[in-house]
Design a protein around this motif. Structure first.
Motif, PDB file in Angstrom:
ATOM      1  N   GLY A 172      33.322  48.163  31.313  1.00  0.00           N
ATOM      2  CA  GLY A 172      33.145  47.265  32.686  1.00  0.00           C
ATOM      3  C   GLY A 172      33.545  48.053  34.152  1.00  0.00           C
ATOM      4  O   GLY A 172      33.559  47.245  35.001  1.00  0.00           O
ATOM      5  N   GLY A 173      34.201  49.342  33.877  1.00  0.00           N
ATOM      6  CA  GLY A 173      34.324  50.063  35.219  1.00  0.00           C
ATOM      7  C   GLY A 173      35.598  49.642  35.742  1.00  0.00           C
ATOM      8  O   GLY A 173      36.651  48.712  35.238  1.00  0.00           O
ATOM      9  N   PHE A 174      35.820  50.009  36.963  1.00  0.00           N
ATOM     10  CA  PHE A 174      37.159  49.781  37.775  1.00  0.00           C
ATOM     11  C   PHE A 174      36.897  48.106  38.129  1.00  0.00           C
ATOM     12  O   PHE A 174      36.111  47.621  38.058  1.00  0.00           O
ATOM     13  N   PRO A 175      37.954  47.593  38.361  1.00  0.00           N
ATOM     14  CA  PRO A 175      38.183  46.244  38.768  1.00  0.00           C
ATOM     15  C   PRO A 175      37.807  45.950  39.918  1.00  0.00           C
ATOM     16  O   PRO A 175      37.975  47.028  40.773  1.00  0.00           O
ATOM     17  N   ALA A 176      36.955  45.062  40.336  1.00  0.00           N
ATOM     18  CA  ALA A 176      36.262  44.681  41.689  1.00  0.00           C
ATOM     19  C   ALA A 176      37.658  44.321  42.811  1.00  0.00           C
ATOM     20  O   ALA A 176      37.288  44.737  43.934  1.00  0.00           O
ATOM     21  N   ASP A 177      38.707  43.952  42.299  1.00  0.00           N
ATOM     22  CA  ASP A 177      39.680  43.531  43.207  1.00  0.00           C
ATOM     23  C   ASP A 177      41.079  43.694  42.674  1.00  0.00           C
ATOM     24  O   ASP A 177      41.578  43.210  41.576  1.00  0.00           O
ATOM     25  N   VAL A 178      41.756  44.705  43.169  1.00  0.00           N
ATOM     26  CA  VAL A 178      43.153  45.011  42.788  1.00  0.00           C
ATOM     27  C   VAL A 178      43.846  45.610  43.824  1.00  0.00           C
ATOM     28  O   VAL A 178      43.417  46.346  44.665  1.00  0.00           O
ATOM     29  N   ILE A 179      45.222  45.581  43.556  1.00  0.00           N
ATOM     30  CA  ILE A 179      45.890  46.041  45.020  1.00  0.00           C
ATOM     31  C   ILE A 179      46.409  47.754  44.934  1.00  0.00           C
ATOM     32  O   ILE A 179      46.544  48.312  45.793  1.00  0.00           O
ATOM     33  N   GLY A 180      46.182  48.142  43.661  1.00  0.00           N
ATOM     34  CA  GLY A 180      46.549  49.670  43.415  1.00  0.00           C
ATOM     35  C   GLY A 180      46.369  49.781  41.811  1.00  0.00           C
ATOM     36  O   GLY A 180      46.231  48.702  41.158  1.00  0.00           O
ATOM     37  N   SER A 181      46.651  50.759  41.148  1.00  0.00           N
ATOM     38  CA  SER A 181      46.812  51.214  40.016  1.00  0.00           C
ATOM     39  C   SER A 181      45.436  50.856  39.128  1.00  0.00           C
ATOM     40  O   SER A 181      45.631  50.509  38.095  1.00  0.00           O
ATOM     41  N   GLU A 182      44.395  50.989  39.963  1.00  0.00           N
ATOM     42  CA  GLU A 182      43.264  50.936  39.306  1.00  0.00           C
ATOM     43  C   GLU A 182      43.041  52.017  38.319  1.00  0.00           C
ATOM     44  O   GLU A 182      42.298  51.538  37.163  1.00  0.00           O
ATOM     45  N   ASP A 183      43.513  53.249  38.253  1.00  0.00           N
ATOM     46  CA  ASP A 183      43.490  54.273  37.219  1.00  0.00           C
ATOM     47  C   ASP A 183      44.178  53.525  35.868  1.00  0.00           C
ATOM     48  O   ASP A 183      43.651  53.826  34.918  1.00  0.00           O
ATOM     49  N   ALA A 184      45.499  52.911  35.762  1.00  0.00           N
ATOM     50  CA  ALA A 184      45.958  52.570  34.658  1.00  0.00           C
ATOM     51  C   ALA A 184      45.430  51.325  34.199  1.00  0.00           C
ATOM     52  O   ALA A 184      45.123  51.291  33.111  1.00  0.00           O
ATOM     53  N   TYR A 185      44.567  50.632  35.301  1.00  0.00           N
ATOM     54  CA  TYR A 185      43.782  49.661  34.474  1.00  0.00           C
ATOM     55  C   TYR A 185      42.579  50.156  33.794  1.00  0.00           C
ATOM     56  O   TYR A 185      42.261  49.762  32.659  1.00  0.00           O
ATOM     57  N   LEU A 186      41.944  51.087  34.313  1.00  0.00           N
ATOM     58  CA  LEU A 186      40.658  51.764  33.625  1.00  0.00           C
ATOM     59  C   LEU A 186      41.152  52.311  32.359  1.00  0.00           C
ATOM     60  O   LEU A 186      40.450  52.335  31.219  1.00  0.00           O
ATOM     61  N   ALA A 187      42.154  53.294  32.445  1.00  0.00           N
ATOM     62  CA  ALA A 187      42.759  53.840  31.247  1.00  0.00           C
ATOM     63  C   ALA A 187      42.948  52.730  30.158  1.00  0.00           C
ATOM     64  O   ALA A 187      42.677  53.049  28.799  1.00  0.00           O
ATOM     65  N   ALA A 188      43.568  51.573  30.307  1.00  0.00           N
ATOM     66  CA  ALA A 188      43.824  50.701  29.565  1.00  0.00           C
ATOM     67  C   ALA A 188      42.546  50.326  29.015  1.00  0.00           C
ATOM     68  O   ALA A 188      42.426  50.069  27.678  1.00  0.00           O
ATOM     69  N   ARG A 189      41.708  49.910  29.871  1.00  0.00           N
ATOM     70  CA  ARG A 189      40.520  49.198  29.222  1.00  0.00           C
ATOM     71  C   ARG A 189      39.705  50.310  28.140  1.00  0.00           C
ATOM     72  O   ARG A 189      39.388  49.939  27.067  1.00  0.00           O
ATOM     73  N   LEU A 190      39.791  51.535  28.504  1.00  0.00           N
ATOM     74  CA  LEU A 190      39.209  52.724  27.799  1.00  0.00           C
ATOM     75  C   LEU A 190      39.834  52.759  26.290  1.00  0.00           C
ATOM     76  O   LEU A 190      39.354  52.832  25.133  1.00  0.00           O
ATOM     77  N   LEU A 191      41.211  52.637  26.596  1.00  0.00           N
ATOM     78  CA  LEU A 191      42.132  53.001  25.102  1.00  0.00           C
ATOM     79  C   LEU A 191      41.658  51.661  24.324  1.00  0.00           C
ATOM     80  O   LEU A 191      41.754  51.865  23.228  1.00  0.00           O
ATOM     81  N   MET A 192      41.714  50.485  24.971  1.00  0.00           N
ATOM     82  CA  MET A 192      41.409  49.281  23.974  1.00  0.00           C
ATOM     83  C   MET A 192      40.409  49.285  23.499  1.00  0.00           C
ATOM     84  O   MET A 192      39.961  48.334  22.382  1.00  0.00           O
ATOM     85  N   ALA A 193      39.064  50.015  23.981  1.00  0.00           N
ATOM     86  CA  ALA A 193      37.801  49.930  23.510  1.00  0.00           C
ATOM     87  C   ALA A 193      37.607  51.182  22.545  1.00  0.00           C
ATOM     88  O   ALA A 193      36.400  51.410  22.028  1.00  0.00           O
ATOM     89  N   VAL A 307      36.644  39.588  48.629  1.00  0.00           N
ATOM     90  CA  VAL A 307      37.056  40.481  47.763  1.00  0.00           C
ATOM     91  C   VAL A 307      36.172  42.016  47.960  1.00  0.00           C
ATOM     92  O   VAL A 307      34.972  41.938  48.071  1.00  0.00           O
ATOM     93  N   ALA A 308      37.042  42.963  48.330  1.00  0.00           N
ATOM     94  CA  ALA A 308      36.462  44.316  48.554  1.00  0.00           C
ATOM     95  C   ALA A 308      35.835  44.820  47.750  1.00  0.00           C
ATOM     96  O   ALA A 308      36.328  44.663  46.436  1.00  0.00           O
ATOM     97  N   GLY A 309      34.658  45.329  47.687  1.00  0.00           N
ATOM     98  CA  GLY A 309      33.936  46.171  46.723  1.00  0.00           C
ATOM     99  C   GLY A 309      32.869  45.325  46.274  1.00  0.00           C
ATOM    100  O   GLY A 309      31.845  46.034  45.591  1.00  0.00           O
ATOM    101  N   SER A 310      32.776  44.018  46.507  1.00  0.00           N
ATOM    102  CA  SER A 310      31.503  43.203  46.018  1.00  0.00           C
ATOM    103  C   SER A 310      30.248  43.443  46.925  1.00  0.00           C
ATOM    104  O   SER A 310      29.104  43.156  46.500  1.00  0.00           O
TER     105      SER A 310
END
Length: 315
Positions: A172-193, A307-310
């Motif tokens: 699902g890629g990066f989250p559309a709306d996040v204050i920061g730590s988008e790298d941890a978010y995507l890493a966690a998604r990758l690991l869980m998949a 929501v920035a990014g959309s």
């Protein structure tokens, strides 16, 4: 492996001399350089366009650490995407080559992030932060490592990170709306998949910050907001408390070994402010909306119109 280098910018001119010189020296050149600029008021855009980058300009108010990077990933069909920040400078001509080689080191690796070295003249505490989070030994992290590594399992950094595009899309890629730590978010998604995250110590950039006490507080407020909202990461990998204690102990040991124990009160105050900021971030839904922009590193995040990014409008 076709590669796109993606760099978000905002008034980046002070960094461009060092950055562009280092990029030109890379033995592995990206096939495409995409710069997403948040309406800089300096010469960032004309300088980068003259250099040959594909520069897209967006409204500064619509920048989002997740949404803007997500939008950028949708503008290219490259196999690998290298993300950098404007203040990260490749440390040698092989930084890109090493990062991509480590990304391609095993078929299940979805992301590889490089080693960050302190800038010349960095403060001792900033030097310690780089050494603690970016050691000299590479490591491949998988979900099975979570009981041992805890929250550090999904630690990553978009200051210098390469992603396998297909793996990003699969989760699902990066989250559309996040204050920061988008790298941890995507890493966690990758690991869980079922993907792995590679720490590539062979691929180095210079990147560090000498934060003031107030900046440390604000930075950890934002981190607390992120982890407070993304409870699924805490459930999967654990809380950050244990890692925080280990960091403080390591920092105190570093001060002792450097014969700078006179800075102990500053270090303890800094750690206390981080903790208070982090805890406040966890409680942000109970804080007045008018207060949040003033205690955040990213005040515009709380003032954004949507929501920035959309809807990234370019010009």
């Amino acid at each position: 492996m076709r590669t796109t280098l993606i760099i978000p910018t905002r008034n980046a001119e002070p960094y461009l001399d060092a950055l562009l010189a280092a990029l030109e020296l890379q033995t592995r050149q990206p096939d495409h350089v995409l710069v997403v600029d948040s309406s800089s008021s300096d010469a960032t855009v004309p300088r980068l366009r003259a250099w040959g980058a594909d520069v897209r300009v967006i409204d500064a108010s619509r920048f989002n650490h997740g949404g803007t990077r997500r939008w950028a990933s949708e503008q290219t069909d490259a196999d690998a995407l290298i993300y950098m920040t404007q203040d990260a400078v490749p440390a040698d001509p092989h930084s890109f080559a090493h990062l991509l080689a480590e990304l391609d080191g095993a078929p299940d690796i979805g992301a590889a992030y490089g080693r960050q070295l302190p800038h010349a003249g960095a403060d001792l505490l900033a030097v310690h932060a780089r050494a603690f989070n970016y050691p000299a030994q590479s490591q491949t992290k998988r979900l099975s490592d979570a009981p041992r590594l805890g929250i550090k399992t999904c630690f990553s950094s978009d200051a210098f990170c390469a992603y396998r595009h297909a793996a990003m899309d699969a989760v699902g890629g990066f989250p559309a709306d996040v204050i920061g730590s988008e790298d941890a978010y995507l890493a966690a998604r990758l690991l869980m998949a079922g993907y792995a995250v590679r720490y590539a110590a062979s691929a180095c950039v210079y990147h560090s910050h000498d934060y003031t006490l107030l900046q440390e507080f604000k930075r950890y407020f934002d981190i607390g907001v992120f982890y407070g909202r993304e409870g699924w990461i805490r459930d999967a990998f654990g809380a950050a408390g244990g890692e925080g204690r280990r960091y403080v102990i390591s920092e105190l040991e570093m001060l002792k070994n450097s014969h700078q124990l006179h800075r102990l009160p500053e270090a303890l105050l800094r750690s206390g402010l981080k903790l208070v900021g982090y805890r406040l971030g966890h409680m942000e839904k109970w804080l007045p909306a008018s207060l949040k922009p003033h205690i955040s590193m990213f005040g515009n995040y709380w003032r954004r119109p949507a929501v920035a990014g959309s809807d990234q409008r370019t010009g």
